[in-house]
Design a protein around this motif. Sequence first.
Motif, mmCIF file in Angstrom:
data_model
loop_
_atom_site.group_PDB
_atom_site.id
_atom_site.type_symbol
_atom_site.label_atom_id
_atom_site.label_comp_id
_atom_site.label_asym_id
_atom_site.label_seq_id
_atom_site.Cartn_x
_atom_site.Cartn_y
_atom_site.Cartn_z
ATOM 1 N N GLY A 244 0.732 -1.131 0.012
ATOM 2 C CA GLY A 244 -0.022 0.077 -0.142
ATOM 3 C C GLY A 244 0.886 1.312 -0.170
ATOM 4 O O GLY A 244 0.193 2.362 -0.430
ATOM 5 N N VAL A 245 2.290 1.013 0.309
ATOM 6 C CA VAL A 245 2.856 2.410 0.249
ATOM 7 C C VAL A 245 3.478 2.771 -1.172
ATOM 8 O O VAL A 245 3.883 1.734 -1.932
ATOM 9 C CB VAL A 245 4.153 2.212 1.212
ATOM 10 N N GLU A 246 3.124 3.965 -1.721
ATOM 11 C CA GLU A 246 3.609 4.264 -2.879
ATOM 12 C C GLU A 246 4.781 5.366 -2.969
ATOM 13 O O GLU A 246 4.367 6.193 -2.109
ATOM 14 C CB GLU A 246 2.415 4.334 -3.810
ATOM 15 N N ILE A 247 5.612 5.322 -3.781
ATOM 16 C CA ILE A 247 6.608 6.330 -3.927
ATOM 17 C C ILE A 247 6.772 6.842 -5.223
ATOM 18 O O ILE A 247 7.042 5.953 -5.893
ATOM 19 C CB ILE A 247 7.975 6.210 -3.235
ATOM 20 N N ILE A 248 6.405 8.103 -5.386
ATOM 21 C CA ILE A 248 6.365 8.595 -6.876
ATOM 22 C C ILE A 248 7.374 9.774 -6.880
ATOM 23 O O ILE A 248 7.376 10.671 -6.249
ATOM 24 C CB ILE A 248 4.873 9.343 -6.810
ATOM 25 N N GLU B 207 16.839 17.491 -3.251
ATOM 26 C CA GLU B 207 17.422 17.118 -4.413
ATOM 27 C C GLU B 207 16.749 16.005 -5.356
ATOM 28 O O GLU B 207 16.755 15.808 -6.553
ATOM 29 C CB GLU B 207 18.937 16.691 -4.326
ATOM 30 N N GLU B 208 16.267 15.246 -4.882
ATOM 31 C CA GLU B 208 15.455 13.879 -5.320
ATOM 32 C C GLU B 208 14.069 13.901 -4.695
ATOM 33 O O GLU B 208 13.924 13.129 -3.791
ATOM 34 C CB GLU B 208 16.067 12.512 -5.053
ATOM 35 N N PRO B 209 13.306 14.727 -5.209
ATOM 36 C CA PRO B 209 12.108 14.760 -4.610
ATOM 37 C C PRO B 209 11.022 13.786 -4.920
ATOM 38 O O PRO B 209 11.151 13.207 -6.214
ATOM 39 C CB PRO B 209 11.220 16.310 -5.260
ATOM 40 N N VAL B 210 10.060 13.120 -3.944
ATOM 41 C CA VAL B 210 9.173 12.365 -4.040
ATOM 42 C C VAL B 210 7.997 12.627 -3.274
ATOM 43 O O VAL B 210 7.988 13.474 -2.478
ATOM 44 C CB VAL B 210 9.595 10.832 -3.410
ATOM 45 N N THR B 211 6.781 12.068 -3.744
ATOM 46 C CA THR B 211 5.644 12.028 -2.993
ATOM 47 C C THR B 211 5.411 10.542 -2.442
ATOM 48 O O THR B 211 5.470 9.668 -3.215
ATOM 49 C CB THR B 211 4.492 12.519 -3.815
ATOM 50 N N VAL B 212 5.215 10.536 -1.271
ATOM 51 C CA VAL B 212 4.955 9.133 -0.586
ATOM 52 C C VAL B 212 3.678 9.027 -0.184
ATOM 53 O O VAL B 212 2.958 9.722 0.726
ATOM 54 C CB VAL B 212 5.826 8.818 0.681
ATOM 55 N N ARG B 213 2.966 7.911 -0.707
ATOM 56 C CA ARG B 213 1.511 7.537 -0.158
ATOM 57 C C ARG B 213 1.675 6.645 1.011
ATOM 58 O O ARG B 213 2.430 5.559 0.963
ATOM 59 C CB ARG B 213 0.825 6.838 -1.402
ATOM 60 N N VAL B 214 1.151 6.957 2.191
ATOM 61 C CA VAL B 214 1.038 6.213 3.335
ATOM 62 C C VAL B 214 -0.540 5.746 3.669
ATOM 63 O O VAL B 214 -1.133 6.463 3.933
ATOM 64 C CB VAL B 214 1.477 6.771 4.590
ATOM 65 N N PRO B 215 -0.708 4.481 3.394
ATOM 66 C CA PRO B 215 -2.167 4.001 3.533
ATOM 67 C C PRO B 215 -2.711 3.697 5.135
ATOM 68 O O PRO B 215 -1.556 3.873 6.102
ATOM 69 C CB PRO B 215 -2.384 2.553 2.826
ATOM 70 N N PRO B 216 -3.758 3.518 5.365
ATOM 71 C CA PRO B 216 -4.077 3.185 6.763
ATOM 72 C C PRO B 216 -3.364 2.051 7.282
ATOM 73 O O PRO B 216 -2.938 1.298 6.348
ATOM 74 C CB PRO B 216 -5.695 2.958 6.511
ATOM 75 N N MET B 217 -3.381 2.153 8.492
ATOM 76 C CA MET B 217 -2.558 1.132 9.361
ATOM 77 C C MET B 217 -1.080 1.076 9.133
ATOM 78 O O MET B 217 -0.279 0.157 9.558
ATOM 79 C CB MET B 217 -3.043 -0.386 8.976
ATOM 80 N N VAL B 218 -0.531 1.866 8.492
ATOM 81 C CA VAL B 218 1.019 2.253 8.550
ATOM 82 C C VAL B 218 1.454 3.554 9.079
ATOM 83 O O VAL B 218 0.962 4.556 8.902
ATOM 84 C CB VAL B 218 1.474 2.322 6.823
ATOM 85 N N ALA B 219 2.011 3.051 10.247
ATOM 86 C CA ALA B 219 2.602 4.246 11.313
ATOM 87 C C ALA B 219 3.541 4.876 10.447
ATOM 88 O O ALA B 219 4.261 4.423 9.671
ATOM 89 C CB ALA B 219 2.945 3.685 12.620
ATOM 90 N N HIS B 220 3.708 6.238 10.961
ATOM 91 C CA HIS B 220 4.723 7.076 10.130
ATOM 92 C C HIS B 220 5.283 8.362 10.976
ATOM 93 O O HIS B 220 4.588 8.887 11.911
ATOM 94 C CB HIS B 220 4.121 7.947 8.742
ATOM 95 N N THR B 221 6.636 8.534 10.854
ATOM 96 C CA THR B 221 7.293 9.714 11.527
ATOM 97 C C THR B 221 8.230 10.139 10.729
ATOM 98 O O THR B 221 8.989 9.416 9.824
ATOM 99 C CB THR B 221 7.973 9.098 12.788
ATOM 100 N N VAL B 222 8.371 11.452 10.698
ATOM 101 C CA VAL B 222 9.445 12.191 9.822
ATOM 102 C C VAL B 222 10.446 12.797 10.834
ATOM 103 O O VAL B 222 9.825 13.472 11.646
ATOM 104 C CB VAL B 222 8.971 13.104 8.691
ATOM 105 N N LYS B 223 11.515 12.522 10.528
ATOM 106 C CA LYS B 223 12.818 13.122 11.392
ATOM 107 C C LYS B 223 13.637 14.401 10.439
ATOM 108 O O LYS B 223 13.964 13.631 9.425
ATOM 109 C CB LYS B 223 13.758 12.048 11.922
ATOM 110 N N ASN B 224 13.872 15.301 10.998
ATOM 111 C CA ASN B 224 14.667 16.341 10.435
ATOM 112 C C ASN B 224 16.103 15.899 10.586
ATOM 113 O O ASN B 224 16.513 15.820 11.782
ATOM 114 C CB ASN B 224 14.301 17.910 10.930
ATOM 115 N N THR B 225 16.919 15.664 9.399
ATOM 116 C CA THR B 225 18.202 15.229 9.715
ATOM 117 C C THR B 225 19.154 16.136 8.993
ATOM 118 O O THR B 225 20.543 16.022 8.918
ATOM 119 C CB THR B 225 18.559 13.734 8.669
#
Length: 136
Positions: free
Chosen positions: A7-11, A91-109
């Motif tokens: 269910g996760v999609e990276i465009i 530099e390498e832009p993507v859109t990430v689709r996160v479906p239901p029941m997938v936990a997610h966290t983004v960290k600034n690196t």
Amino acid sequence: MSAAMDGVEIIRLRRREDSRGWLLKILMRHQLGGSERFGEIYVTTARPGESKGGHFHELTTEWFALVRGSGVLTLEDKTTGERRTVELSEEEPVTVRVPPMVAHTVKNTGRGMLYLLAYSDRPYDPEATDTYAVEL
């Protein structure tokens, strides 16, 4: 980038740039599966070293695209326990689709502020929340 998660999609995106600046189309209707229903669009920021998210949804699908900075999106499928990370960069832009029941966290690196554009197919309702906190 690790293996596919159900269910996760990276465009991969294409940034169009000229002397005036750049344009990046993040999400288009056909990528929503033809849905006419509209949720909400928002921007969130994170300071260097900080994380945002740390939750999953039972019903909501979200799409994320980093527009400034660099970070790591950590995903965990709550039904299978499968985990993966997605590097996010200007530099390498993507859109990430996160479906239901997938936990997610983004960290600034990065060293500067991280700016993340997000679309949720359901508006947030504090009276009937679909957001469940988790540690990732």
